[in-house]
Write an enzyme that holds these catalytic residues in place. Sequence first.
Site, PDB file in Angstrom:
ATOM      1  N   ARG B 317     -10.232  19.512  96.596  1.00  0.00           N
ATOM      2  CA  ARG B 317     -10.474  19.370  95.156  1.00  0.00           C
ATOM      3  C   ARG B 317     -11.492  18.269  94.887  1.00  0.00           C
ATOM      4  O   ARG B 317     -12.327  18.385  93.990  1.00  0.00           O
ATOM      5  CB  ARG B 317      -9.167  19.123  94.398  1.00  0.00           C
ATOM      6  CG  ARG B 317      -9.340  19.092  92.892  1.00  0.00           C
ATOM      7  CD  ARG B 317      -8.020  19.227  92.144  1.00  0.00           C
ATOM      8  NE  ARG B 317      -7.565  20.606  92.074  1.00  0.00           N
ATOM      9  CZ  ARG B 317      -7.840  21.449  91.066  1.00  0.00           C
ATOM     10  NH1 ARG B 317      -8.569  21.042  90.049  1.00  0.00           N
ATOM     11  NH2 ARG B 317      -7.405  22.685  91.075  1.00  0.00           N
ATOM     12  N   GLU B 731      -4.168  17.459  83.897  1.00  0.00           N
ATOM     13  CA  GLU B 731      -4.994  16.601  84.743  1.00  0.00           C
ATOM     14  C   GLU B 731      -6.366  16.240  84.182  1.00  0.00           C
ATOM     15  O   GLU B 731      -6.829  15.112  84.361  1.00  0.00           O
ATOM     16  CB  GLU B 731      -5.170  17.270  86.113  1.00  0.00           C
ATOM     17  CG  GLU B 731      -3.873  17.395  86.868  1.00  0.00           C
ATOM     18  CD  GLU B 731      -4.045  18.186  88.134  1.00  0.00           C
ATOM     19  OE1 GLU B 731      -3.954  17.593  89.221  1.00  0.00           O
ATOM     20  OE2 GLU B 731      -4.296  19.401  88.036  1.00  0.00           O
TER      21      GLU B 731
END
Lengths: 503, 779
Positions: B317, B731
Amino acid sequence: MSNRPIRFYFRGAVVEVDDVATTRTVLDWLREDARCTGTKEGCNEGDCGACTVVVGELPAGDGREVVGGLKLTTANACIQYLPMLDGKALFTVEDVGGGVERPLHPVQRAMVDCHGSQCGFCTPGFVMSLWATYQHHVARGARPSRQALADALSGNLCRCTGYRPILDAGERMFDAPAAALDTGPVVAALEGLRSEETFRYAPACGGELVAPRTLEALAAERLARPDARLLAGCTDIGLWTNKQLRDLPALLYVGAVDALKRVEARDGVLSIGAGASLEAAWRALAARWPALTEVWLRFAGVPVRNAGTMGGNVANGSPIGDSAPVLMALDADLVLRRGDRVRRLPLADFYTGYMQNRLEPGELLQAIEVPLESAAQVRAYKISKRFDCDISAVCAGLAIEIGDDGRVRAARFGLGGLAAVVKRAYATEAAVVGRPWDEATLLSAQQAFAGEFAPLTDVRGSAAWRLQVARNLLRRFWLETRPDAPLGAADVSVWAAREPEAP
Amino acid sequence: MKNRQQRVGVSRPHESAHLHVTGSAPFTDDLPELAGTVHLALGLSPVAHGRLLGVDVEAVRALPGVLAVLTAADIPGANDCGPVIHDDPILADGVVHYLGQPVFAVVATTRELARRAAARAREVVRVEPLPALLTPLEAHAAGRYVLPPMHLVRGDARAAIETAPRRLSGTFEVGGQEQFYLEGHIAYAVPREDDGMLVQCSTQHPSEMQHTVAHCLGVASHRVQVECRRMGGGFGGKESQSAVFACIAALAARKLRRPAKLRVDRDDDFLVTGRRHCFHYEYEVGYDDDGRVLGAELTMVSRAGYSADLSGPVMTRAMCHFDNAYWLPDVAIHGYSARTNTQSNTAFRGFGGPQGAIAIENILDTIARRLGRDALDVRRLNFYGPSDATDGRNVTPYGQPIPDNIIEPLTRELEAVSDYRRRREEIAAYNATSPVLKRGLALTPVKFGISFNLVHLNQAGALVHVYTDGSVLVNHGGTEMGQGLNTKVAQVVAHELGVDFEAVRVTATDTAKVANTSATAASTGSDLNGKAAEDAARQIRLRLAAFAAERYGVAASDVRFADGRVTVGAVKTMAFRELVGEAYMGRVQLWSDGFYATPGLSWDRETMQGRPFFYFAYGAAVSEVVVDTLTGEWRLLAAHVIHDAGRSLNPAIDIGQIEGAFIQGMGWLTTEELVWHPNDGSSRAGLLLTHAPSTYKIPTANDCPPVFDVRLWKDGDNVSDTIHRSKATGEPPLLLPFAVFYAIRDAISAAGGHRVDPPLTAPATSEAILRALEAVTSS
């Protein structure tokens, strides 16, 4: 002396407990014994506030505000021993409102309406801090500023919300019709528990806690039990048992002596009883020296300031305690008592080494005396990672007196965080006394300073940074106090900076 | 179907708010304890690395209250709780890998007695010390990784850098971050019949706990039931790392045939579990005279800790977010997950995304300062092109086109709302005359990809029950950790059935109800479970409509559900409850399962190419700070945020997520500092010194800025078919407080007259700030 169970007011009645250890915390008693699980454990060391409860006491002459005849203060249940509640009232989130029969209290309603809870774990602690704030303000028909609300919540951590909705709730809770606590029955119950007799709690499961009520009895007990551990606010000792799992078989509790809690100005000194709470003591100091307000508000969180004592902070002698540097700058004396003998000692001469001092066996700290008549300019600076509730990397109490001739007549620089003890920077002081308070003098002071301290590197900062910051604080002090074009606090401190207007 | 009264898109309080504020929302430790419950505490490794020679079990067993002492030898099944790679022992066996690793577990009559016995670990654990690697750069130099290095490449970065008019190379670093969920790790295991085990556990991943406990006990998964009603915060810390606690509690319950509770003290929580990875960066960039990036090469080294845990997906990520909102034509990204003798790092809100994106922000900030341009202008110059671009400027380095790029209009709006340009001038004027204090300003954008990179994780299930009184019970595979997932799912179900929100109740996540669920993570909770619950509710609604249509002789499409009532064509309207009652008598199934799998995803792990994200979420923030040049103290004066929540399911909850993430991310980049005792040959080497809130400082109420203006993007929508076209907000907003860090950097730069680029690293503690100030003022 009376041997008996612990008695305190809880859920509308006086309860008696005689089967818990002397160091059983209020939190463990609530959660494990009484099975009241609304109060949470987050850190078990008084830093997160999830376990915040409110303690009610009869007034003790310490200058703290009274609500309906009751002193109502927040405390961290995780670092309060249950016997310390003797003669007091305990309020938890379950007392505030809600449940089957009662509506939500305005504090709770506002928290719901403002989306002040997310995971909800810290929420009972916030509700209790807000409830205490609410009761104090409703009692005098006032509302706190948003800044005051943030300061009131300095001992409560929330990891979810970012605090904005909780501060909103703190404002909104005053919009609902007032719901003041009915203190009458509590005061009556506490009056009924009042006693002049020394309380001794010695449960079958072991340990002994002795709580005298008068100064004389305390001094006598101290003399008779020089090895007993003196216990005041339990904000440090609580960690000895919670974290280090130490045994403390004999405790001599000073918190039941009202005479030791007085904060009063007399004979040219501010006398701070050794049992006065940090909050009461700092409030009185900041009233006389407003420049101390910042360090007051940054000293631990509110519940720790309510429970902890300035006497305990000084006697404990941590090199990173924030009272001593400031009190040294203020030229404070300590009043020490051993039996009937009372002696005075300048605080600056008190510490002899890391956590060591000049107290004799059987002796105790009775009061801190701060001279009120002083022409000195005083400032206190605290440097830590966070504004609220953090331990200092460096704490400086700085006082300077400048004569009519523009020369420094006297200087007292108390420094914490730079050595094994809090101490005066005598060489630095000597470098400025008798000289004009100008930049050249400052530079020689900074030079002298570098030779005077050899701090440690630890989690709060490196040795080099500590020294540099301390020297730079001397500059900040000079900028603020120099006779020629001194700067205002707003020019040298980010905490005093004007809030920008919302565009 | 048309609702007069909206169920979705409205601000509702959290479904448990009334319980939170009264202390009556039970967390795992608040559940009534069964008679005979025993308590556990963990004996931890006293050294950072060593050969485990043995544990003096008898000495511990002899201590007051101790009923049993468990070691690796007592585990009947697999001694492993690694979520991806099986390198994570439950209790140390043979080797201890970090200071704090669980070596044995004490079972005692009370928690206090268990803790007292476990605290003897230093005396009873016999270890022969081995050399320890305590920092990621040491491990990188030694070539020690938990996973093979990863590379994501597009074009020829080297050539682009070398032919660019200007070049920049440098290093940067960001610290790790402790989740600091207010509720620490806990598991309560209750033995059930026939080798069954119920585990109440504070976890984001009940299914993984179920499977791990089953492996540990050597039983099939159907014997283990894991339940979690709510967590007191998770933030990623309870995704994989609740496993060690669940397994040990279950092990004790199994051994002693008694209910067993393991609630660790906060200090042990810090010492045992991992957290956000700190990252070290080395980069080289080629750019033109305006500040356009032409080529970039980046090497990232993360602190994985002693085992893989989720470090691979975190690095993936990070690599997929280096681009943030920017078009990087030729780019090469290298990721190394360094194996250190410290806690195994894991998920934390953002999951590597923030660590990847902050690297490009640092590069662009530096380019702007070198060119003497406003950093916002350089950032904007590098934004991805429009979604219909034909020149390729809308394709990420991993090959996914960006279908709904709104970063330019969103930033323009924020620039206006925050009065960025006027304040820039005011700050310059202030700084010109302020001798000690300097102000700084920064605007930073966010683009964040939503979905698990691993395709198969993007699935969810739900169960909806309608009872004959018309009340509705929902169960789904997601977990509630404060983010409001249950509230949003209940809103979706209420909307689907046309009933009041109050008619819908969401219950504890339970592996016996919905099987094989994914972790509530990657911001996907509402996207996945909302869709699954909608699917379940819709099936019930369609059955009810069909039933009503037949019974009253209307078309099923004319049966409408709204406001707790059902309109049956022109024939009649009736209470929802009434129709439900009739349907029951008509033997209609009034409960349903629902399932959802995010469509269209693909990911090639080897080439690091594909379409890993269902969509992107966007946002931007402006921050203004004031910095003290004498001490390095600073304060956030104002923050303005516009964030894209699509068509928000619940604006109040989304605003709460954004604000909370902003302050949390600000803490990561400023006050939250992790310090391990250095490798000095002492027995403390490798000890995490910041292992409690007394030493680890997360933000408090006074860190919330006096001006905190947070708005949802007014034109919020989603080109992807998400639940009611909403976007995830868990997030992405964690990246917003980059603006705080770069405002601090700007203020430091101002102290040096904007002549020197500040060498500021994160966390920007007062010490780090003063160090950077020294650098800009002394040169």
